[in-house]
Design a protein around this motif. Structure first.
Motif, mmCIF file in Angstrom:
data_model
loop_
_atom_site.group_PDB
_atom_site.id
_atom_site.type_symbol
_atom_site.label_atom_id
_atom_site.label_comp_id
_atom_site.label_asym_id
_atom_site.label_seq_id
_atom_site.Cartn_x
_atom_site.Cartn_y
_atom_site.Cartn_z
ATOM 1 N N THR A 49 -18.597 99.594 31.222
ATOM 2 C CA THR A 49 -17.251 100.099 31.485
ATOM 3 C C THR A 49 -16.286 100.387 30.463
ATOM 4 O O THR A 49 -15.821 101.360 30.447
ATOM 5 N N ALA A 100 -11.300 114.617 36.118
ATOM 6 C CA ALA A 100 -11.824 113.790 34.960
ATOM 7 C C ALA A 100 -12.661 114.842 34.516
ATOM 8 O O ALA A 100 -13.644 115.399 35.024
ATOM 9 N N VAL A 145 -16.877 110.791 33.604
ATOM 10 C CA VAL A 145 -17.888 110.570 34.822
ATOM 11 C C VAL A 145 -19.025 110.430 34.093
ATOM 12 O O VAL A 145 -19.815 111.488 34.580
ATOM 13 N N VAL A 160 -20.484 106.858 40.715
ATOM 14 C CA VAL A 160 -19.842 105.284 41.315
ATOM 15 C C VAL A 160 -20.640 104.698 42.422
ATOM 16 O O VAL A 160 -21.131 105.711 43.211
ATOM 17 N N THR A 173 -9.961 102.780 35.854
ATOM 18 C CA THR A 173 -10.976 103.814 35.536
ATOM 19 C C THR A 173 -11.871 104.137 36.924
ATOM 20 O O THR A 173 -12.040 105.319 37.106
ATOM 21 N N LYS A 174 -12.122 102.949 37.607
ATOM 22 C CA LYS A 174 -12.778 103.160 38.862
ATOM 23 C C LYS A 174 -12.184 104.122 39.827
ATOM 24 O O LYS A 174 -12.801 104.829 40.589
ATOM 25 N N ARG A 222 -12.185 107.790 39.203
ATOM 26 C CA ARG A 222 -13.459 108.293 39.619
ATOM 27 C C ARG A 222 -13.584 108.498 40.983
ATOM 28 O O ARG A 222 -14.143 109.533 41.553
ATOM 29 N N ASN A 228 -11.624 111.450 42.016
ATOM 30 C CA ASN A 228 -11.919 112.854 41.927
ATOM 31 C C ASN A 228 -13.321 112.946 42.626
ATOM 32 O O ASN A 228 -13.538 114.328 43.055
ATOM 33 N N ASP A 229 -13.870 111.996 43.253
ATOM 34 C CA ASP A 229 -15.122 112.260 43.962
ATOM 35 C C ASP A 229 -14.669 112.654 45.347
ATOM 36 O O ASP A 229 -15.644 113.335 46.124
#
Length: 362
Positions: free
Chosen positions: A43, A75, A80, A84, A164-165, A168, A171-172
């Protein structure tokens, strides 16, 4: 007796290598680091920075610049690096952060009473939208880092990890703002903006350009949602366009009237974002616009300028929306009925729509 040889992993994280234990190499955090509540080197290698995060925000501002009401945080490929996992492990730290959030949300996190009244409605969105859950835990860790100076770095690192997670996951899962993700995305945008504001001023930065860029990012995130346009906001914009083409007033007066309409529309759209949960309109919608308008506009009212009077008749809609508030009552209808006879014939057609709203629901 010969010992069974074990396969050595070449992709272990830094902590597992140092402790000489087997690493499962799961991303973004390995199981051992998660269990030990350590920041995994996997991470740490992809912490969000200005270089690997591009923020694209669209908003409607008091200045009147209109954009599509969509907010996306994109991002780049550098951020990425690893997919995840479909399910995220929950550890004791997460539970502590969640407990801290639900125990302090009504006091430390959200001093605005309107937000705290809506707080019980926020929690269900946490569980249905993981990006919001991770950002709330991140902001909780950030808050704890200020409450417990002796563990500042631990909570600050955890906050970065969770943020950070959250980026992600956002954006996903959020490719376009729609009715299903509007409220969670609105909450996420506000929390992330607050997060960046705190980071901008709490983390020393010797680069002026970096400091200003992060501050602008924070402001744009906080501006991300002023409210979704609806029929009323659209009608305000149509009136603005019509007045901009009026030949009965000077160019300067046209600018004054346009500014008044933009301010009226902004006040209304801002209230839409505040009443997302309970659909109630609060008294501040009544007082905000009169405070914002210019003396040049009030001069036009004194001179009984029809364009200015038409705008005032649209303000009656905001009064009417707050008719259940004791201090407002039927003020919207009284104002509209008083204005109607004094507006020139060229603008009479523009009164039909506000009249239908005010008298239909009276």
């Amino acid at each position: 007796m010969l010992r069974r040889s074990q396969r050595k992993s070449k992709g272990s994280c830094a902590h597992c290598k140092k402790r000489h234990i087997k690493c499962d190499e799961s991303r973004p955090d390995c199981a051992n680091c998660t269990k030990a509540n350590l920041q995994c080197s996997f991470t740490a290698s992809v912490s969000p920075t200005r270089k690997n995060i591009e923020f694209i925000t669209s908003f409607q501002s008091p200045g009147g610049r209109s954009h599509n009401n969509e907010v996306s945080l994109v991002a780049s490929a550098n951020l990425v690096q690893h997919p995840v996992p479909p399910t995220s492990r929950v550890n004791l730290t997460h539970l502590k952060l969640f407990h801290h959030f639900i125990s302090n949300a009504n006091r430390s996190f959200f001093p605005d009473k309107i937000v705290t009244d809506s707080y019980p409605d926020i929690v269900p969105y946490m569980f249905s939208h993981p990006f919001l859950c991770h950002e709330i835990l991140a902001i909780s860790a950030l808050h704890l880092s200020t409450c417990r100076p002796e563990r500042f770095q631990l909570y600050r690192d955890e906050s970065v990890k969770l943020q950070t997670k959250a980026l992600r996951l956002f954006n996903d899962s959020v490719k376009k703002i729609n009715s299903n993700n509007l409220i969670p995305a609105f909450l996420y945008s506000g929390l992330l903006g607050l997060h960046f504001i705190s980071d901008t001023f709490s983390i020393p930065n010797h680069s002026f350009d970096c400091f200003i860029d992060r501050l602008v990012q924070s402001i744009r995130l906080l501006q991300g949602f002023v409210g979704q346009p609806d029929e009323i906001a659209d009608q305000f914009e149509r009136l603005r366009v019509a007045i901009s083409k009026s030949a009965n007033i000077s160019l300067f007066q046209t600018g004054v009237c346009e500014a008044a309409i933009r301010q009226l529309s902004w006040v209304y759209c801002s209230e839409l974002s505040s009443n997302t949960f309970d659909k109630n309109y609060y008294p501040r919608i009544v007082t905000s616009w009169p405070v914002m308008i210019s003396t040049e506009y009030t001069d036009l009212l004194i001179n009984r300028n029809s364009e200015a009077l038409v705008i005032l008749s649209y303000y009656a809609i905001l009064l009417h929306k707050c008719r259940k508030f004791w201090a407002v009552g039927s003020s919207g209808q009284i104002l509209f009925d008083a204005l109607e006879p004094h507006i020139e014939k060229t603008w009479k057609s523009w009164l039909a729509w506000p009249k239908s709203i005010i008298h239909k629901s009276t």
